[in-house]
Design an enzyme around this catalytic site. Structure first.
Site, PDB file in Angstrom:
ATOM      1  N   LYS A 215       0.813  -1.218   0.000  1.00 57.34           N
ATOM      2  CA  LYS A 215       0.000   0.000   0.000  1.00 57.34           C
ATOM      3  C   LYS A 215       0.851   1.274   0.000  1.00 57.34           C
ATOM      4  CE  LYS A 215      -4.156  -1.876   2.185  1.00 57.34           C
ATOM      5  NZ  LYS A 215      -5.142  -1.708   3.293  1.00 57.34           N
TER       6      LYS A 215
ATOM      7  N   ASP B  45     -10.186   2.562   2.031  1.00 55.94           N
ATOM      8  CA  ASP B  45     -10.382   2.030   3.378  1.00 55.94           C
ATOM      9  C   ASP B  45     -11.066   3.054   4.285  1.00 55.94           C
ATOM     10  OD1 ASP B  45      -9.302  -0.464   2.899  1.00 55.94           O
ATOM     11  OD2 ASP B  45      -7.279   0.104   3.520  1.00 55.94           O
TER      12      ASP B  45
ATOM     13  N   GLY C 185      -0.243   0.495  12.793  1.00 56.02           N
ATOM     14  CA  GLY C 185       0.076   0.335  11.377  1.00 56.02           C
ATOM     15  C   GLY C 185      -0.821   1.165  10.473  1.00 56.02           C
TER      16      GLY C 185
ATOM     17  N   GLY D  88     -15.197  -6.879  10.509  1.00 55.93           N
ATOM     18  CA  GLY D  88     -14.736  -6.119   9.374  1.00 55.93           C
ATOM     19  C   GLY D  88     -15.308  -6.477   8.013  1.00 55.93           C
TER      20      GLY D  88
END
Length: 412
Positions: A56, A93, A119, A214
């Site tokens: 990413k 996201d 993170g 999620g």
């Protein structure tokens, strides 16, 4: 390839299933070793890409333009090749996380938020919480200012967000924290989607705390990527339909109830009707032990049987898309209840005591024993199940009621 997902390891990804269900384009999964990433991106034999770990951040230098959201978060998970050949990088996201929290009824406005992990996904969660008006955001990590060993600065948080991989398959059942350490907690968000309900989410549910796993984030961020790929938003009802279809395809159907209540019979009928694999946990125990359940009780005792039973619940509870019949005492263990609920919707089969089969049942040989057992276990059955189903009529009737409820629940 027109559209797809790139990452180093993609074995458990639902992305292709989700994007293909949107119905606008084909979608491929491409596993790339690090040394081939640059050549793939620069080759540009694609129209749009999703990007997952560990790339990413690595793809950002190859993008000609990066959205403000992606720059703020510090990572790109979607790349679109424009008509002039230039590459536009964005991060969906953010939209996915915000949609997941909103759907669960969890608001960050004016709240203190503890974000577990430091993170990339943590950055996303913190950005969403800040944008939604959080009063304070505390990052909990192994080496930062607030650690798991000393949560004193985070203990009064209203919302707990897990962005770590703790509890993710195959390490089911693990949890980064206990909610006992957050007495004011009113909301839990866990970005993990495999299992559907982590140990942290299950603990929140048992405490009556608003919570979510999620899977919806995964679907909602894919919908945002669809909008970037196609130049138009995915209709909201289509997003919900795809999410519900995915949930129904991976969620287990779990049957619990008194010994002799018909779990195996109903389970076999249900599995056949739905085209699913049927698992009888007692049969799995017998296969491993090399003897029948009554023989295990007689030769090795109940404690040995319960050990086999816990192993079977853990093994099959982490799998997906099954119909599972548990033994009558499966609910006695909180560990078993959590194992079966992590990926399952649990049904309690109810049958009158005088109609329960008692032959070959080590602990329920007569009606008096059944009454005592039912009195002890009923609260645990109620705690374990999502819905009770009457099984005093034909087993086919009970199976059909479960089928109807399962898909109705998946639509709401």
């Amino acid at each position: 390839m027109e559209y797809g997902l790139i990452g180093e390891r993609l074995g458990h990804s639902y992305s292709a299933e989700i994007h293909r269900a949107f119905g606008a384009y084909d979608y491929e999964l491409v596993s790339l070793p690090p040394e081939k990433l640059e050549a793939f991106i620069r080759g540009r034999e694609y129209r749009g890409l999703n990007v997952t770990i560990p790339y990413k951040q690595a793809v950002m230098p190859f993008c000609d333009e990066i959205s403000g959201t992606a720059r703020k978060i510090g990572s790109v998970n979607t790349i679109v090749r424009r008509p002039d050949g230039s590459l536009y990088g964005d991060n969906t996201d953010y939209a996915g996380f915000a949609a997941m929290a909103a759907r669960a009824g969890i608001s960050f406005d004016g709240k203190k938020v503890a974000v577990l992990g430091s993170g990339g996904t943590s950055l996303t969660a913190r950005a969403v919480a800040a944008g939604a008006g959080a009063a304070e955001i505390v990052t909990v990590s192994r080496k930062g200012d607030v650690t798991y060993d000393d949560l004193s600065k985070a203990a009064d948080s209203d919302i707990v967000v897990n962005t770590t991989p703790v509890g993710m398959y195959p390490h089911n059942g693990e949890s980064p924290v206990s909610l006992e350490r957050f007495p004011r907690c009113t909301g839990v968000v866990d970005v993990i989607y495999n299992p559907l309900r982590t140990a942290l989410v299950s603990e929140a549910a048992e405490r009556g705390v608003a919570c979510t796993g999620g899977l919806y984030m995964l679907t909602a961020q894919a919908a945002r990527a669809y909008a970037l790929f196609c130049g138009a938003p995915l209709p909201e009802d289509r997003l919900e339909a795809v999410y519900r279809s995915l949930l129904a395809s991976v969620e287990n159907i779990v049957l619990v109830g008194m010994p002799g209540s018909g779990k195996t019979t109903v389970g076999r009928i249900l599995a056949e009707r739905l085209g699913r694999t049927f698992v009888d946990l007692d049969a799995a125990v017998e296969q491993k032990a090399g003897m029948t359940v009554p023989e295990i009780f007689a030769r090795r005792g109940e404690e040995t049987f319960r050990g086999y039973e816990r192993e079977a619940a853990a093994e099959y509870g982490r799998q997906k898309g099954l119909v599972i019949a548990g033994g009558g005492g499966i609910v006695l263990s909180a560990q078993n209840r959590a194992a079966l609920r992590q990926n399952g919707r649990v049904y309690l089969l109810e049958r009158r005591l005088d109609r329960l089969e008692t032959a070959g049942r080590p602990l329920s040989g007569d009606l008096s024993a059944l009454r005592e057992m039912a009195a002890r276990r009923q609260p645990l059955y109620a705690l374990a199940c999502d819905t009770a189903i009457d099984n005093n009529a034909a087993p086919e009737t009970a199976a059909e009621r479960i089928r109807e409820d399962f898909y109705e629940a998946a639509c709401h």
